[in-house]
Design a protein around this motif. Structure first.
Motif, PDB file in Angstrom:
ATOM      1  N   VAL A 178      23.995   6.597   6.299  1.00 11.28           N
ATOM      2  CA  VAL A 178      22.523   6.316   6.142  1.00 11.28           C
ATOM      3  C   VAL A 178      22.121   5.096   6.553  1.00 11.28           C
ATOM      4  CG1 VAL A 178      20.413   6.295   4.749  1.00 11.28           C
ATOM      5  CG2 VAL A 178      22.058   8.112   4.540  1.00 11.28           C
ATOM      6  N   VAL A 179      22.936   4.279   6.160  1.00  7.27           N
ATOM      7  CA  VAL A 179      22.710   2.914   6.568  1.00  7.27           C
ATOM      8  C   VAL A 179      22.927   2.411   7.996  1.00  7.27           C
ATOM      9  CG1 VAL A 179      23.623   0.442   6.351  1.00  7.27           C
ATOM     10  CG2 VAL A 179      23.056   1.786   4.477  1.00  7.27           C
ATOM     11  N   GLU A 180      23.833   3.255   8.705  1.00  8.40           N
ATOM     12  CA  GLU A 180      24.119   2.950  10.117  1.00  8.40           C
ATOM     13  C   GLU A 180      23.022   3.563  10.987  1.00  8.40           C
ATOM     14  OE1 GLU A 180      26.502   1.156  11.877  1.00  8.40           O
ATOM     15  OE2 GLU A 180      27.021   0.445   9.725  1.00  8.40           O
ATOM     16  N   ASP A 189       0.835  -1.242   0.031  1.00 10.91           N
ATOM     17  CA  ASP A 189      -0.056  -0.060  -0.149  1.00 10.91           C
ATOM     18  C   ASP A 189       0.878   1.235  -0.058  1.00 10.91           C
ATOM     19  OD1 ASP A 189      -1.744   2.300   0.527  1.00 10.91           O
ATOM     20  OD2 ASP A 189      -2.426   1.219   2.390  1.00 10.91           O
ATOM     21  N   LYS A 190       0.655   2.131  -1.018  1.00  7.82           N
ATOM     22  CA  LYS A 190       1.754   3.202  -1.284  1.00  7.82           C
ATOM     23  C   LYS A 190       1.404   4.075   0.044  1.00  7.82           C
ATOM     24  CE  LYS A 190       1.819   7.333  -4.182  1.00  7.82           C
ATOM     25  NZ  LYS A 190       1.213   8.002  -5.150  1.00  7.82           N
ATOM     26  N   ASN A 191       0.335   4.223   0.679  1.00 10.30           N
ATOM     27  CA  ASN A 191       0.180   5.000   1.713  1.00 10.30           C
ATOM     28  C   ASN A 191       0.387   4.680   3.172  1.00 10.30           C
ATOM     29  OD1 ASN A 191      -0.762   7.114  -0.088  1.00 10.30           O
ATOM     30  ND2 ASN A 191      -2.600   5.994  -0.277  1.00 10.30           N
ATOM     31  N   GLN A 192       1.124   3.358   3.194  1.00  9.66           N
ATOM     32  CA  GLN A 192       1.238   2.548   4.475  1.00  9.66           C
ATOM     33  C   GLN A 192       2.282   3.608   5.384  1.00  9.66           C
ATOM     34  OE1 GLN A 192       3.320  -0.823   4.583  1.00  9.66           O
ATOM     35  NE2 GLN A 192       3.189  -1.074   2.473  1.00  9.66           N
ATOM     36  N   ASN A 193       1.948   3.739   6.634  1.00 13.04           N
ATOM     37  CA  ASN A 193       2.898   4.520   7.542  1.00 13.04           C
ATOM     38  C   ASN A 193       3.527   3.588   8.676  1.00 13.04           C
ATOM     39  OD1 ASN A 193       4.487   6.441   8.751  1.00 13.04           O
ATOM     40  ND2 ASN A 193       2.738   7.297   9.858  1.00 13.04           N
ATOM     41  N   THR A 194       4.550   2.571   8.043  1.00 17.04           N
ATOM     42  CA  THR A 194       5.004   1.743   9.155  1.00 17.04           C
ATOM     43  C   THR A 194       6.036   1.924   9.709  1.00 17.04           C
ATOM     44  OG1 THR A 194       6.319   0.540   7.371  1.00 17.04           O
ATOM     45  CG2 THR A 194       4.035  -0.265   7.542  1.00 17.04           C
ATOM     46  N   PRO A 195       6.513   1.584  10.977  1.00 13.83           N
ATOM     47  CA  PRO A 195       7.531   2.040  11.771  1.00 13.83           C
ATOM     48  C   PRO A 195       9.131   2.103  10.758  1.00 13.83           C
ATOM     49  CG  PRO A 195       6.463   0.638  13.000  1.00 13.83           C
ATOM     50  CD  PRO A 195       5.773   0.545  11.853  1.00 13.83           C
ATOM     51  N   ILE A 196       9.109   1.088   9.993  1.00 11.28           N
ATOM     52  CA  ILE A 196      10.365   0.923   9.250  1.00 11.28           C
ATOM     53  C   ILE A 196      10.323   1.829   8.106  1.00 11.28           C
ATOM     54  CG2 ILE A 196      11.934  -0.565   7.543  1.00 11.28           C
ATOM     55  CD1 ILE A 196      11.443  -2.912   9.585  1.00 11.28           C
ATOM     56  N   ARG A 197       9.238   1.955   7.546  1.00  9.25           N
ATOM     57  CA  ARG A 197       9.221   3.255   6.554  1.00  9.25           C
ATOM     58  C   ARG A 197       9.785   4.618   7.280  1.00  9.25           C
ATOM     59  NH1 ARG A 197       5.218   3.787   1.898  1.00  9.25           N
ATOM     60  NH2 ARG A 197       5.367   5.988   1.206  1.00  9.25           N
ATOM     61  N   SER A 198       9.155   4.926   8.202  1.00  3.45           N
ATOM     62  CA  SER A 198       9.364   6.265   9.042  1.00  3.45           C
ATOM     63  C   SER A 198      10.926   6.181   9.370  1.00  3.45           C
ATOM     64  CB  SER A 198       8.808   6.206  10.355  1.00  3.45           C
ATOM     65  OG  SER A 198       7.514   6.289  10.085  1.00  3.45           O
ATOM     66  N   ILE A 199      11.366   4.970   9.494  1.00  2.00           N
ATOM     67  CA  ILE A 199      12.918   4.935  10.183  1.00  2.00           C
ATOM     68  C   ILE A 199      13.807   5.393   8.881  1.00  2.00           C
ATOM     69  CG2 ILE A 199      14.807   3.462  10.476  1.00  2.00           C
ATOM     70  CD1 ILE A 199      13.172   1.940  12.821  1.00  2.00           C
ATOM     71  N   ILE A 200      13.435   5.001   7.724  1.00  5.04           N
ATOM     72  CA  ILE A 200      14.099   4.863   6.533  1.00  5.04           C
ATOM     73  C   ILE A 200      14.211   6.453   6.002  1.00  5.04           C
ATOM     74  CG2 ILE A 200      14.539   4.380   4.088  1.00  5.04           C
ATOM     75  CD1 ILE A 200      13.823   1.450   4.886  1.00  5.04           C
ATOM     76  N   GLU A 201      13.038   7.146   5.993  1.00  4.40           N
ATOM     77  CA  GLU A 201      12.780   8.420   5.712  1.00  4.40           C
ATOM     78  C   GLU A 201      13.630   9.328   6.567  1.00  4.40           C
ATOM     79  OE1 GLU A 201       8.566   8.578   5.779  1.00  4.40           O
ATOM     80  OE2 GLU A 201       8.543   8.698   3.452  1.00  4.40           O
ATOM     81  N   ALA A 209      19.653  -6.392  12.159  1.00  3.21           N
ATOM     82  CA  ALA A 209      19.289  -5.300  11.298  1.00  3.21           C
ATOM     83  C   ALA A 209      19.973  -5.749   9.812  1.00  3.21           C
ATOM     84  CB  ALA A 209      19.716  -4.207  11.928  1.00  3.21           C
ATOM     85  N   GLU A 210      21.063  -6.233   9.745  1.00  2.00           N
ATOM     86  CA  GLU A 210      21.712  -6.443   8.481  1.00  2.00           C
ATOM     87  C   GLU A 210      20.943  -7.417   7.626  1.00  2.00           C
ATOM     88  OE1 GLU A 210      23.072  -6.453  11.524  1.00  2.00           O
ATOM     89  OE2 GLU A 210      24.867  -5.328  11.329  1.00  2.00           O
ATOM     90  N   GLN A 211      20.153  -8.204   8.175  1.00  2.00           N
ATOM     91  CA  GLN A 211      19.276  -9.007   7.573  1.00  2.00           C
ATOM     92  C   GLN A 211      18.252  -8.278   6.905  1.00  2.00           C
ATOM     93  OE1 GLN A 211      17.914 -12.132   9.981  1.00  2.00           O
ATOM     94  NE2 GLN A 211      19.712 -13.587   9.808  1.00  2.00           N
ATOM     95  N   ILE A 212      17.526  -7.515   7.373  1.00  2.90           N
ATOM     96  CA  ILE A 212      16.469  -6.383   6.981  1.00  2.90           C
ATOM     97  C   ILE A 212      17.125  -5.699   5.931  1.00  2.90           C
ATOM     98  CG2 ILE A 212      14.920  -4.709   7.503  1.00  2.90           C
ATOM     99  CD1 ILE A 212      14.652  -5.846  10.405  1.00  2.90           C
ATOM    100  N   LEU A 213      18.296  -5.124   6.061  1.00  5.96           N
ATOM    101  CA  LEU A 213      18.756  -4.089   4.925  1.00  5.96           C
ATOM    102  C   LEU A 213      19.131  -5.318   3.796  1.00  5.96           C
ATOM    103  CD1 LEU A 213      21.003  -1.843   6.945  1.00  5.96           C
ATOM    104  CD2 LEU A 213      18.747  -1.398   5.926  1.00  5.96           C
ATOM    105  N   GLU A 214      19.655  -6.391   3.947  1.00  7.60           N
ATOM    106  CA  GLU A 214      19.862  -7.236   2.993  1.00  7.60           C
ATOM    107  C   GLU A 214      18.834  -7.696   2.135  1.00  7.60           C
ATOM    108  OE1 GLU A 214      22.085 -10.414   4.613  1.00  7.60           O
ATOM    109  OE2 GLU A 214      23.771  -9.553   4.477  1.00  7.60           O
ATOM    110  N   PHE A 215      17.537  -7.691   2.872  1.00  5.56           N
ATOM    111  CA  PHE A 215      16.364  -7.966   2.161  1.00  5.56           C
ATOM    112  C   PHE A 215      15.929  -6.874   1.400  1.00  5.56           C
ATOM    113  CE2 PHE A 215      11.399  -7.680   2.293  1.00  5.56           C
ATOM    114  CZ  PHE A 215      11.188  -8.693   1.279  1.00  5.56           C
TER     115      PHE A 215
END
Length: 274
Positions: free
Chosen positions: A243-245, A152-164, A216-222
């Motif tokens: 940014v990755v760190e 969903d383009k409009n989802q606001n999940t914790p990980i999405r917020s973390i990356i932004e 966290a490395e596994q998530i970023l690798e995914f």
């Protein structure tokens, strides 16, 4: 799945895939496989059915479907990423075929060829959605089923917020060209598009699923492998490690006794050609 992708990258993002990324995706794509199996159960695929998997990746879901259709049925999986098709072909058998191809290549299939067509975690990568749906309708038999799962383009999940927030913190601004999944849509847009295409919607549901990773490395690798090497592609290379760190540090705050929680809102659609 979401990534930052520049407008320029929209035309060339497939070129970033590698054998290593394809193999890592095969190992880490358990969440997408789980979504796909749920969709397949809802589609009601039967023995002897003819099935097309568009965007088959490394072929794990297509293999599952081939066991359902049995020796009198057939599953064809297509994907534009050569490295992923190479892995998928190792799963091929008498009733399971893999080819390099994309949603732009459906002209290769005859009218009324398939009992079922599905796209698992693929629809948000397709630019020409209306044309694709028209072609799928053409190659489906009467009352044939179409299934898809997508974000969903409009989802606001914790990980999405973390990356932004990590990108903004390190760069000091939000890149104008940065978007999540370049051709993704919101739920209302998805429903309207499918209805406009002439399909009859049997099921339209939105679920929030949680999956867990040890690190966290596994998530970023995914993210990197499921985006064919395009994760954070618009970030100047000298800033990307920072940014990755920052992302990894913030992901640790999502750790639970089961691991780091990755929430994702998934849209599942089952529809039929009338």
């Amino acid at each position: 799945m979401f990534i930052f992708l520049s407008k320029k990258m929209k035309a060339v993002y497939l070129d970033k895939d590698t054998k290593e990324l394809a193999q890592r995706y095969d190992e880490l794509s358990y969440s997408q496989l789980a979504h796909g199996i749920k969709m397949i159960n809802l589609l009601g695929i039967k023995p002897a059915d003819q099935v097309l998997d568009i965007g088959c990746g490394t072929g794990k879901l297509a293999l599952h479907v081939s066991e359902i259709v049995g020796p009198r049925g057939r599953v064809i999986g297509i994907d534009p990423l050569v490295c992923r098709v190479e892995i998928a072909k190792k799963r091929a058998k008498a009733n399971l075929l893999f080819e390099v191809g994309s949603s732009d290549d459906l002209y290769r299939f005859a009218d009324n060829s398939f009992d079922c067509v599905y796209l698992n975690s693929v629809f948000h990568w397709i630019e020409k959605k209306e044309e694709t749906l028209t072609e799928i309708k053409r190659i489906l038999k009467k009352e044939g089923k179409l299934g898809l799962t997508t974000g969903d383009k409009n989802q606001n999940t914790p990980i999405r917020s973390i990356i932004e927030n990590a990108v903004i913190k390190i760069l000091g601004y939000k890149p104008e060209e940065g978007v999540f999944s370049p051709f993704s849509l919101g739920t209302q847009e998805i429903q309207s598009l499918i209805e406009k295409s002439g399909f009859s919607i049997d099921l339209f549901q939105v679920d929030e699923d949680s999956f867990y990773s040890d690190t966290a490395e596994q998530i970023l690798e995914f993210f990197e492998s499921s985006s064919f090497g395009n994760f954070l592609s618009q970030i100047p290379q000298e800033y990307k490690p920072h940014v990755v760190e920052e992302i990894k540090k913030e992901l640790e705050k999502l750790r639970t006794p089961r691991g780091i929680e990755r929430k994702h809102r998934i849209v599942t659609v089952i529809c039929k050609k009338l």
